[in-house]
Design an enzyme around this catalytic site. Structure first.
Site, PDB file in Angstrom:
ATOM      1  N   CYS A  55       9.469   1.275   3.559  1.00  0.00           N
ATOM      2  CA  CYS A  55      10.655   0.329   4.021  1.00  0.00           C
ATOM      3  C   CYS A  55      12.036   0.806   4.044  1.00  0.00           C
ATOM      4  O   CYS A  55      12.775   0.332   4.616  1.00  0.00           O
ATOM      5  CB  CYS A  55      10.647  -0.861   3.012  1.00  0.00           C
ATOM      6  SG  CYS A  55      11.202  -0.475   1.298  1.00  0.00           S
ATOM      7  N   GLU A  94      -5.139  -3.810  -1.629  1.00  0.00           N
ATOM      8  CA  GLU A  94      -6.642  -3.548  -1.598  1.00  0.00           C
ATOM      9  C   GLU A  94      -6.843  -2.380  -0.936  1.00  0.00           C
ATOM     10  O   GLU A  94      -8.100  -1.806  -1.069  1.00  0.00           O
ATOM     11  CB  GLU A  94      -7.375  -4.727  -1.027  1.00  0.00           C
ATOM     12  CG  GLU A  94      -7.313  -4.838   0.564  1.00  0.00           C
ATOM     13  CD  GLU A  94      -5.820  -5.624   0.647  1.00  0.00           C
ATOM     14  OE1 GLU A  94      -5.672  -6.266   1.845  1.00  0.00           O
ATOM     15  OE2 GLU A  94      -5.176  -5.900  -0.127  1.00  0.00           O
ATOM     16  N   PHE A 126       0.710  -1.170  -0.044  1.00  0.00           N
ATOM     17  CA  PHE A 126       0.158  -0.126   0.067  1.00  0.00           C
ATOM     18  C   PHE A 126       0.969   1.129  -0.143  1.00  0.00           C
ATOM     19  O   PHE A 126       0.362   2.369  -0.498  1.00  0.00           O
ATOM     20  CB  PHE A 126      -0.916   0.064   1.259  1.00  0.00           C
ATOM     21  CG  PHE A 126      -0.230   0.240   2.514  1.00  0.00           C
ATOM     22  CD1 PHE A 126       0.113   1.538   2.971  1.00  0.00           C
ATOM     23  CD2 PHE A 126       0.087  -0.942   3.357  1.00  0.00           C
ATOM     24  CE1 PHE A 126       0.633   1.643   4.228  1.00  0.00           C
ATOM     25  CE2 PHE A 126       0.585  -0.545   4.599  1.00  0.00           C
ATOM     26  CZ  PHE A 126       1.201   0.704   4.822  1.00  0.00           C
ATOM     27  N   LYS A 167      -1.443  -7.397  -8.567  1.00  0.00           N
ATOM     28  CA  LYS A 167      -2.325  -7.510  -7.638  1.00  0.00           C
ATOM     29  C   LYS A 167      -1.888  -6.673  -6.653  1.00  0.00           C
ATOM     30  O   LYS A 167      -1.199  -6.691  -5.866  1.00  0.00           O
ATOM     31  CB  LYS A 167      -2.407  -9.103  -6.756  1.00  0.00           C
ATOM     32  CG  LYS A 167      -3.555  -9.275  -6.256  1.00  0.00           C
ATOM     33  CD  LYS A 167      -4.073  -8.594  -5.217  1.00  0.00           C
ATOM     34  CE  LYS A 167      -3.107  -8.575  -3.786  1.00  0.00           C
ATOM     35  NZ  LYS A 167      -3.677  -7.608  -2.671  1.00  0.00           N
ATOM     36  N   SER A 216       5.797  -7.371   4.033  1.00  0.00           N
ATOM     37  CA  SER A 216       6.345  -7.717   5.273  1.00  0.00           C
ATOM     38  C   SER A 216       7.307  -8.802   5.075  1.00  0.00           C
ATOM     39  O   SER A 216       7.079  -9.795   4.269  1.00  0.00           O
ATOM     40  CB  SER A 216       5.476  -8.080   6.318  1.00  0.00           C
ATOM     41  OG  SER A 216       4.555  -9.026   6.019  1.00  0.00           O
ATOM     42  N   GLU A 235       9.534  -3.873  13.150  1.00  0.00           N
ATOM     43  CA  GLU A 235       9.179  -2.966  12.258  1.00  0.00           C
ATOM     44  C   GLU A 235       7.948  -2.270  12.517  1.00  0.00           C
ATOM     45  O   GLU A 235       7.004  -2.895  12.257  1.00  0.00           O
ATOM     46  CB  GLU A 235       9.154  -3.619  11.002  1.00  0.00           C
ATOM     47  CG  GLU A 235       8.949  -2.470   9.770  1.00  0.00           C
ATOM     48  CD  GLU A 235       8.885  -3.086   8.261  1.00  0.00           C
ATOM     49  OE1 GLU A 235       9.259  -2.380   7.348  1.00  0.00           O
ATOM     50  OE2 GLU A 235       8.515  -4.459   8.301  1.00  0.00           O
TER      51      GLU A 235
END
Length: 494
Positions: free
Chosen positions: A281, A176, A149, A173, A226, A379
């Site tokens: 990240c 969402e 995202f 993909k 992740s 994290e």
């Protein structure tokens, strides 16, 4: 309410499944749209569409594929304000931050447009008497990307630009949580001349991902997210015989030596720690203050936090927006509640906007964080900057190298020898010297070490071209028919 659709065979298509996934406005806390999660059958349709398109696209000349990338680049540039606005509406990051994301994405398109240079093979004439040997690079077929995202425009471009220019077809993909930009990019690719079916988008969640992993026609998977999910996708995908690059989490350290310019280091820590609300990240989440630099550095960071304007993307003065969801905001706030013996210098929960209806959390600074604290080990992926104190450079280096993750790191110093020693000794995939967020330019490749990467090839750049192609070696002889003879011995090269 608005439905965010799939993209199949060159057109937007409504979902036919029964599960609706909400898309929130992070600035207001209200639902603004939904996606109908793709079923296994719908995901398989996207793969079948890409498989049908592959022979035509693979057969397209390198100059034709490059031309599509050039046109796509011009279309993205012409629509960058609209794309950035769309990213801001669903992600929550400021329009300026989204514009920066688009700028880095454009670099990847530009690299892909010039990638035919990297698709050249090698040629050895007369490797044996009358025998020539040469190598070529060919596309894999249908490949898929599963993206996060936090960069809904840039990270997909990391993947599909190189994949397409190499002659593959692609199934995306996206997350969402902020999926609309994927449809806009798909339409711009169509306008650029990409054949229908060469790029498809399935909106959804785990069911779509599992279908892509298991589908026999998907030859390779690229993932950013992740570490637990990256590891799972890598293991499942490779078990299914696929090529996989799966980028995982990070805990990026910024080491500040006693000789560093405190103001420059503080500016860098604030920019890298709180940009995009820490949902990067490559965000700096740990400042390692060495020796006497600790107190003045913490004071300088604290002073700068008070000047950060937190607000919705609709506010042109906002520098930091909300987090992606209420659940994530609450999770990040929970780390502050459990700070224990650490010194919470600035508590983002106390920022006035944190009590509003959106998913806001002010910037937080926590000093003297123990290395066994979840503030250090986890994290957090939010606007929380931890400071760890060490007495020596050697202790700081040991901290970075002992960490589970090895994505990015930085050192701030005026000592060139110390900087060179650090880049040589540190166990990380990306290193900054007086640069807090060392994301490589598009003609290098992005990726970490240790639990930050599963697979042997990094994302985008030259390694991206290598990932989306495979080599073939051809040994060729065109003998004179008059000299033809049978030879049952081992092939000779001398």
């Amino acid at each position: 309410m608005r439905e965010i659709k799939h993209w199949l065979d060159g057109a937007a298509v409504s979902g036919g499944g029964g599960r609706r996934l909400p898309v929130w406005d992070p600035a207001t806390g209200e639902q603004q749209a939904y996606v109908v999660a793709a079923t296994a059958d719908e995901t398989a349709r996207a793969v079948a569409s890409a498989a049908r398109a592959f022979p035509e696209w693979r057969a397209a000349s390198l100059s034709r594929r490059s031309e599509v990338m050039f046109r796509f680049r011009e279309l993205v540039d012409a629509n960058r304000k609209e794309i950035a606005s769309l990213v801001s509406q669903e992600h929550g990051k400021t329009v300026a931050d989204a514009g920066g994301e688009l700028a880095r994405g454009l670099e990847n398109i530009e690299f892909a447009a010039g990638a035919p240079h990297l698709l050249k093979g090698g040629y050895s004439e007369q490797a044996s008497s009358g025998v020539d040997v040469y190598s070529i690079r060919q596309p894999l077929g249908v490949v898929a990307g599963i993206t996060p995202f936090n960069f809904p425009a840039m990270v997909p471009m990391w993947m599909f630009c190189n994949a397409l220019v190499c002659g593959n077809t692609f199934v995306l993909k996206p997350s969402e949580k902020d999926p609309s930009v994927s449809l806009m990019l798909a339409d711009l690719l169509r306008q650029a001349g990409l054949p229908d079916g060469a790029f498809n988008v399935v909106q959804g969640d785990r069911e779509a991902v599992e279908t892509l992993i298991a589908h026999p026609d998907v030859q390779a998977l690229s993932f950013v997210g992740s570490t637990p999910v990256a590891k799972s996708i890598y293991e499942q995908g490779t078990r299914a015989g696929k090529r996989v690059q799966a980028l995982g989490g990070a805990k990026n350290h910024m080491v500040v030596l006693p000789d560093a310019d405190v103001d420059s280091a503080a500016d860098a820590a604030v920019s890298a720690g709180y940009g995009s609300a820490g949902e990067r990240c490559m965000a700096v989440s740990v400042v390692v203050a060495v020796g006497a630099v600790g107190d003045p550095l913490v004071a300088a960071i604290r002073d700068r936090i008070g000047r950060i304007a937190v607000g919705p993307a609709s506010d042109p003065s906002a520098e930091m927006g909300p987090l992606i969801s209420r659940e994530h905001r609450d999770k990040v706030a929970g780390y502050l509640a459990a700070a224990g013996t650490a010194d919470v210098v600035v508590d983002g929960r106390e920022a006035p906007i944190s009590d509003g209806p959106g998913f806001f959390l002010g910037a937080s600074l926590v000093d003297k964080v123990p290395t066994d604290s979840p503030l250090y080990t986890d994290e957090i992926f939010g606007p929380v900057l931890s400071v760890v104190r060490t007495d020596t450079y050697e202790e700081a280096l040991e901290l970075v190298n002992d960490n589970e993750f090895g994505n990015g790191t930085a050192i701030f110093t005026r000592d060139g020898g110390a900087a060179r020693r650090f880049q040589y000794d540190v166990n990380c995939g990306m290193v900054g010297v007086n640069v807090p967020v060392p994301v490589p330019v598009a003609y290098y490749s992005f990726g970490g070490w240790k639990s930050s990467l599963f697979g042997d090839l990094h994302m985008y750049g030259p390694e991206g071209i290598q990932f989306y192609t495979r080599s073939k070696v051809v040994t060729s002889r065109w003998p004179d028919p008059a000299t033809s003879e049978v030879d049952l011995g081992f092939p000779k090269v001398r």
